[in-house]
Design a protein around this motif. Structure first.
Motif, PDB file in Angstrom:
ATOM      1  N   GLU A   8      -3.680  20.630  27.909  1.00 23.95           N
ATOM      2  CA  GLU A   8      -3.890  21.290  27.227  1.00 23.95           C
ATOM      3  C   GLU A   8      -3.911  20.549  25.859  1.00 23.95           C
ATOM      4  O   GLU A   8      -5.198  21.144  25.451  1.00 23.95           O
ATOM      5  N   LEU A   9      -3.492  20.092  25.299  1.00 28.11           N
ATOM      6  CA  LEU A   9      -4.094  19.115  24.102  1.00 28.11           C
ATOM      7  C   LEU A   9      -4.016  18.821  23.718  1.00 28.11           C
ATOM      8  O   LEU A   9      -5.499  18.206  22.929  1.00 28.11           O
ATOM      9  N   LEU A  55      -4.194  31.530  27.847  1.00 34.15           N
ATOM     10  CA  LEU A  55      -5.237  32.139  28.974  1.00 34.15           C
ATOM     11  C   LEU A  55      -4.732  30.879  30.116  1.00 34.15           C
ATOM     12  O   LEU A  55      -5.489  31.656  31.410  1.00 34.15           O
ATOM     13  N   VAL A  56      -4.810  30.240  29.585  1.00 36.15           N
ATOM     14  CA  VAL A  56      -4.383  28.759  31.229  1.00 36.15           C
ATOM     15  C   VAL A  56      -3.177  29.702  31.983  1.00 36.15           C
ATOM     16  O   VAL A  56      -3.415  29.020  33.253  1.00 36.15           O
ATOM     17  N   ALA A  77      -6.095  20.373  39.774  1.00 38.63           N
ATOM     18  CA  ALA A  77      -7.555  21.690  40.290  1.00 38.63           C
ATOM     19  C   ALA A  77      -7.445  22.065  38.775  1.00 38.63           C
ATOM     20  O   ALA A  77      -8.464  23.073  38.936  1.00 38.63           O
ATOM     21  N   LEU A  78      -6.276  22.576  38.281  1.00 38.65           N
ATOM     22  CA  LEU A  78      -6.199  23.087  36.676  1.00 38.65           C
ATOM     23  C   LEU A  78      -7.263  22.774  35.670  1.00 38.65           C
ATOM     24  O   LEU A  78      -7.818  24.036  34.998  1.00 38.65           O
ATOM     25  N   ARG A  94     -10.309  22.956  30.777  1.00 37.34           N
ATOM     26  CA  ARG A  94     -12.113  22.594  30.060  1.00 37.34           C
ATOM     27  C   ARG A  94     -13.263  23.721  29.032  1.00 37.34           C
ATOM     28  O   ARG A  94     -13.417  23.539  29.274  1.00 37.34           O
ATOM     29  N   GLN A  95     -12.951  24.941  30.865  1.00 38.61           N
ATOM     30  CA  GLN A  95     -13.836  25.298  30.554  1.00 38.61           C
ATOM     31  C   GLN A  95     -13.301  26.833  29.718  1.00 38.61           C
ATOM     32  O   GLN A  95     -14.282  27.472  28.870  1.00 38.61           O
ATOM     33  N   ILE A  96     -12.032  27.471  29.619  1.00 40.48           N
ATOM     34  CA  ILE A  96     -11.381  28.253  28.835  1.00 40.48           C
ATOM     35  C   ILE A  96     -11.904  27.562  26.865  1.00 40.48           C
ATOM     36  O   ILE A  96     -12.097  28.494  26.319  1.00 40.48           O
ATOM     37  N   THR A  97     -11.111  25.868  27.452  1.00 35.51           N
ATOM     38  CA  THR A  97     -11.274  25.671  25.705  1.00 35.51           C
ATOM     39  C   THR A  97     -13.208  25.892  25.178  1.00 35.51           C
ATOM     40  O   THR A  97     -13.291  25.982  23.825  1.00 35.51           O
ATOM     41  N   ALA A  98     -13.610  25.186  25.796  1.00 37.90           N
ATOM     42  CA  ALA A  98     -15.233  25.803  25.861  1.00 37.90           C
ATOM     43  C   ALA A  98     -15.285  26.860  25.822  1.00 37.90           C
ATOM     44  O   ALA A  98     -16.182  27.473  24.120  1.00 37.90           O
ATOM     45  N   ASP A  99     -15.240  28.094  26.541  1.00 37.23           N
ATOM     46  CA  ASP A  99     -15.577  29.192  25.880  1.00 37.23           C
ATOM     47  C   ASP A  99     -15.353  29.658  24.492  1.00 37.23           C
ATOM     48  O   ASP A  99     -15.450  30.936  24.266  1.00 37.23           O
ATOM     49  N   LEU A 100     -14.174  29.640  24.536  1.00 31.74           N
ATOM     50  CA  LEU A 100     -13.511  29.700  22.656  1.00 31.74           C
ATOM     51  C   LEU A 100     -14.400  28.775  22.069  1.00 31.74           C
ATOM     52  O   LEU A 100     -14.480  29.328  20.917  1.00 31.74           O
TER      53      LEU A 100
END
Length: 399
Positions: free
Chosen positions: A357-358, A146-147, A110-111, A116-122
């Motif tokens: 994350e990696l 953030l994660v 679920a995470l 993926r969204q946090i990565t895209a925002d950054l």
């Protein structure tokens, strides 16, 4: 053991993003290497992969180093020593089972969209700022912070505060004993307030889940143990992942031909991430500190004497009996059973999260910026001095 004088540890890094030369030769004199820790105290490093893997499960090596006369990592910082926490079986296995319940496959899956969204925002922010960035501050640090904030239910506005406190907590020689203690006390107080708030107002987050599990059976996780695990998860979920994201990318971009191979086939990202983890050139084996409560035979008959302080070397990832051409970065390497996450009952509880994350970070960076490159020669990248981890302080990149 070798009659040579103890070797200063950690080993000096190569000037470029590469493994220290000592990693290649440390097995030449046998399965044990006498070392001197940053504190000046002596220790024995187990150098060979097969021994290291076996010893992760050996209960004659205690992780309760604060309860024994073990050597210190640092003269100014007890780091992970806490006499109130039992890091050995059977108690450790009870607490670990609680934490692993909270790290369920369902929760991690679920995470993934969140990561993926946090990565895209950054990446959006990096792209909007121009054609260059400092990778650590723009991406590698904020992504895992953030994660882990999201996962544990930590207010995002607190990220700068706990980053400062964690960095102080992990000082080996960078800060004075008084400064380290101040960070330790403030960090512990911050966690006390955070957990108290979650008890009063639980949510759909990992801390609230750990509290619920603890309330079901307080014998499994006391308030102190709960706070200890939250502290550990925050540290592991932030600093190690951030350092690996940045340093792994520096290692890759320092080798343009390999970077281009990966950019041309992003299906290789999972195996590339594992290979960059095997290289693990942002840290050392200090976190594996143990104390021998009995004599221990290694596979060749060499004895670890009772009373020795022992490190289980992540540098065993360079053992050529296990890995073909171990000093070469091979992003297609298969069956890559490296020691970077430990093994057995001491396999990192957050390994699946770190891998996720990696992978998202590597795929996202190279997909968004196919021209990504280092803005300075790899030899010019600077490692901070005196910290528990030795990832790069800054990694300027352009695209």
């Amino acid at each position: 053991m070798s009659p040579k004088s103890p070797v200063s540890y950690p080993f000096p890094w190569a000037p470029a993003p590469d493994i220290p030369e000592d990693w290649k030769t440390m097995r030449d004199d046998g399965p044990l290497l006498e070392i001197s820790l940053p504190s000046g105290d002596p220790a024995l490093m187990v150098t060979r992969y097969k021994d290291v893997r076996r010893l992760f499960a050996d209960e004659r090596l205690s992780r309760n180093t604060a309860r024994y006369p073990a050597s210190r990592i640092s003269a100014n910082n007890d780091l992970f020593g806490d006499p109130e926490i039992d890091n050995d079986p059977p108690r450790y296995l009870i607490e670990r089972s609680v934490v692993m319940r909270a790290f369920s496959a369902r929760r991690l899956e679920a995470l993934r969209p969140v990561v993926r969204q946090i990565t895209a925002d950054l990446l959006d922010e990096m792209e909007q700022a121009g054609s260059q960035a400092e990778l650590m501050e723009a991406f590698a640090f904020p992504l895992p912070i953030l994660v882990i904030c999201h996962m544990l239910g930590v207010p995002t506005e607190d990220r700068a505060k706990f980053r400062r406190l964690i960095d102080g907590y992990l000082s080996v020689s960078r800060l004075t004993e008084e400064e380290v203690e101040q960070c330790r006390v403030q960090y512990w107080d911050y966690l006390s307030e955070l957990i108290a708030g979650k008890k009063a107002n639980p949510g759909d987050d990992l801390i609230s889940e750990l509290i619920r599990i603890s309330d079901e059976d307080p014998e499994k996780l006391t308030d102190y143990q709960l706070q200890h695990w939250v502290k550990t998860l925050l540290i592991a979920g932030y600093v190690t992942t951030a350092s690996q994201i940045g340093t792994g990318m520096a290692v890759l971009l320092h080798r343009p031909a390999i970077a281009d191979e990966l950019k041309a086939d992003l299906d290789l990202v999972p195996s590339a991430v594992e290979e960059l983890l095997r290289f693990q050139i942002m840290g050392a084996s200090l976190g594996s500190l143990r104390y021998a409560i009995e004599d221990i035979d290694l596979l060749d008959g060499t004895i670890i004497p009772k009373g020795s302080t022992v490190l289980l070397s992540v540098e065993s990832n360079m053992d050529d009996e296990i890995f073909h051409n171990p000093a070469e970065l091979d992003i297609r390497r298969q069956d890559n059973h490296h020691m970077t996450f430990g093994a057995g009952i001491h396999f990192c509880a957050g390994a699946a999260l770190a891998r996720m994350e990696l992978q998202e970070a590597t795929d996202g960076l190279l997909r968004r910026f196919p021209g990504l490159r280092l803005s300075v020669p790899g030899e010019k990248l600077v490692r901070p001095v005196g910290g528990f981890l030795s990832g790069y302080a800054e990694i300027p990149v352009s695209w």
